[in-house]
Design an enzyme around this catalytic site. Structure first.
Site, short mmCIF file in Angstrom:
data_model
loop_
_atom_site.label_atom_id
_atom_site.label_comp_id
_atom_site.label_asym_id
_atom_site.label_seq_id
_atom_site.Cartn_x
_atom_site.Cartn_y
_atom_site.Cartn_z
N ARG A 58 52.54 14.75 18.09
CA ARG A 58 52.71 13.52 17.30
C ARG A 58 52.21 13.64 15.86
NH1 ARG A 58 51.91 12.06 22.57
NH2 ARG A 58 53.60 10.74 23.30
N HIS A 116 57.62 15.33 18.52
CA HIS A 116 58.44 16.51 18.77
C HIS A 116 59.63 16.66 17.82
CE1 HIS A 116 55.86 17.13 22.06
NE2 HIS A 116 56.52 16.52 23.02
N HIS A 154 58.43 23.39 25.77
CA HIS A 154 58.04 22.26 26.61
C HIS A 154 58.40 22.48 28.07
CE1 HIS A 154 56.74 18.25 27.43
NE2 HIS A 154 56.65 17.93 26.15
N ASP A 172 47.21 13.79 29.03
CA ASP A 172 48.24 13.95 28.01
C ASP A 172 47.48 14.15 26.71
OD1 ASP A 172 50.52 14.07 26.56
OD2 ASP A 172 51.18 12.01 26.94
N GLU A 225 51.58 23.10 26.78
CA GLU A 225 52.27 23.40 25.52
C GLU A 225 51.28 24.00 24.53
OE1 GLU A 225 53.84 19.48 24.34
OE2 GLU A 225 53.47 18.99 26.42
C1 GAL Z 1 54.48 15.55 25.73
C2 GAL Z 1 53.72 14.41 25.14
C3 GAL Z 1 53.86 13.24 26.08
C4 GAL Z 1 55.31 12.92 26.31
C5 GAL Z 1 56.06 14.17 26.72
C6 GAL Z 1 57.53 13.98 26.81
O1 GAL Z 1 54.36 16.69 24.92
O2 GAL Z 1 52.36 14.77 24.98
O3 GAL Z 1 53.19 12.11 25.58
O4 GAL Z 1 55.87 12.36 25.16
O5 GAL Z 1 55.83 15.21 25.81
O6 GAL Z 1 57.87 13.01 27.74
#
Ligand code: GAL
Length: 370
Positions: A103, A130, A204, A274, A335
């Site tokens: 983010r 992303h 991802h 997360d 990630e």
């Molecule tokens: C991750 C992120 C989560 C969510 C996910 C996608 O990388 O940290 O908050 O957005 O991707 O669903």
């Protein structure tokens, strides 16, 4: 003919020795994206049994078949039968993430005194996520497969224009996936730019090392003494903090489910894991390990951080390839990357790539039987 020769001949005739199957074993059409780009599916097989199905649509992983000690393979990831499958979800399953993974708070930052705005596509957290509305996961890349000694792989390249999603600078990107001996999936990222730009690339991919059920009883280790506490928008709340005495301490193996719903405010913002862990050490080193019953994956990287996302937003109504249902916390993502919101945090390692420099990073997912 001796016994060994007979076995070798039988194997060769049946075409079924592991070595015979290694290489680029298939290439076929994979449908069209919502942007009208035609995708292709590639099947790669490593000499020690690891098999990957991957598409040039965002370099997305469709299947990852991992052998156990007896050679029995299961699929440890999420993928779909065509690009349309991904387009019904928003979880970036198995994709290359760019130009800025994670983010950027409020979708804005100042670079060399100039204010930049990128789309706030994660509305729930008032952030750019992303790469914005159309990240690098949503383009069909140029793809070229290769075999080199015992390695088999695929090279993705793509040029992104100046101003892409509001980011400054035309970027030339190259991402190489290699399946190397020992069931290693190596990912090498390379990029150059013609203007200073933030760059934070990652993959991802999601894992469930048992290939079924939830990940809650699978064990995780993260080699990090610090993590980044966040606010309710999952933006860093300040400086890295010690994991000591918190549910974020994964320095020794813990079941993912053991503390995931602990009454810790920062954890509850997830809700559940997360967050970014600030990895110990520098250089290419082991960052994490995730273990199922018979298979595990080690994560090695040269990056300063890792986002451990426990699949908290995976929707129980989503279906993947072959119509298989998905469930919340059924897979996790590890990630490797820089810390979130770095363009706004002068105290964090810099994510700014400048003209004349080459961005070069490496991550390996090393699969093993237990
Ligand atoms: C991750 C992120 C989560 C969510 C996910 C996608 O990388 O940290 O908050 O957005 O991707 O669903």
């Amino acid at each position: 003919m001796n016994k060994l020769a007979i076995i070798a001949l039988a194997g060769a005739l049946a075409g079924c020795t592991a070595a015979d199957k290694a290489g680029v074993v298939e290439k076929k059409p994979f449908g069209t994206t919502k942007y009208g780009e035609k995708a292709t599916l590639y099947k790669l097989a490593g000499k020690d049994g690891l098999e990957m199905e991957v598409t040039d649509d965002g370099g997305k992983i469709v299947r990852l078949l991992v052998p156990d000690a007896k050679g029995e393979k299961i699929d440890v990831t999420i993928g779909f039968d065509s690009p349309a499958g991904w387009e019904k979800t928003d979880a970036y399953f198995g994709a290359i993430i760019g130009r800025y993974g994670n983010r950027i708070a409020e979708g804005k930052f100042t670079l060399d005194g100039k204010d930049c705005k990128v789309p706030v596509n994660d509305k729930a957290h008032a952030a750019a996520l992303h790469g914005g509305d159309r990240g690098w996961d949503a383009y069909v890349w140029k793809a070229e497969t290769f075999t080199k000694g015992d390695d088999v792989g695929i090279v993705f390249t793509k040029d992104f224009p100046d101003g892409e999603q509001g980011f400054p600078g035309a970027v030339k990107a190259k991402v190489t996936y290699t399946i190397a001996p020992g069931n290693v999936w190596r990912i090498e990222y390379e990029a150059t730019t013609d203007k200073p730009t933030p760059l934070n690339l990652t993959q991802h991919v999601y894992f469930n090392m048992n290939g079924e059920g939830t990940i809650l009883d699978q064990e995780l280790m993260i080699a990090a003494s610090k993590y980044l506490p966040v606010d309710k928008n999952l933006a860093p709340a300040g400086a890295p903090a010690s994991v000591e005495g918190t549910p974020f301490d994964f320095r020794t193996f813990h079941k993912v489910g053991e503390r995931i719903d602990a009454p810790d405010t920062v954890l509850q913002y997830g809700p559940g894991y997360d967050h970014n862990w600030c990895l110990d050490g520098e250089g290419f080193r082991k960052a994490a390990e995730f273990r199922g019953k018979a298979r595990a994956v080690e994560v090695w990287t040269d990056q300063p951080g890792i986002q451990f996302y426990a699949g908290n937003f995976i929707d129980n109504t989503w279906k993947m390839k072959d119509g298989k249902p998905m469930c919340r916390r059924g897979w996790l993502a590890l990630e490797t990357q820089h810390y979130p919101d770095s363009p706004n945090r002068p105290g964090f390692p810099s994510t700014i790539l400048r003209p004349g420099e080459t961005y070069k990073t490496k991550t390996e997912y090393r699969f093993k039987a237990l």
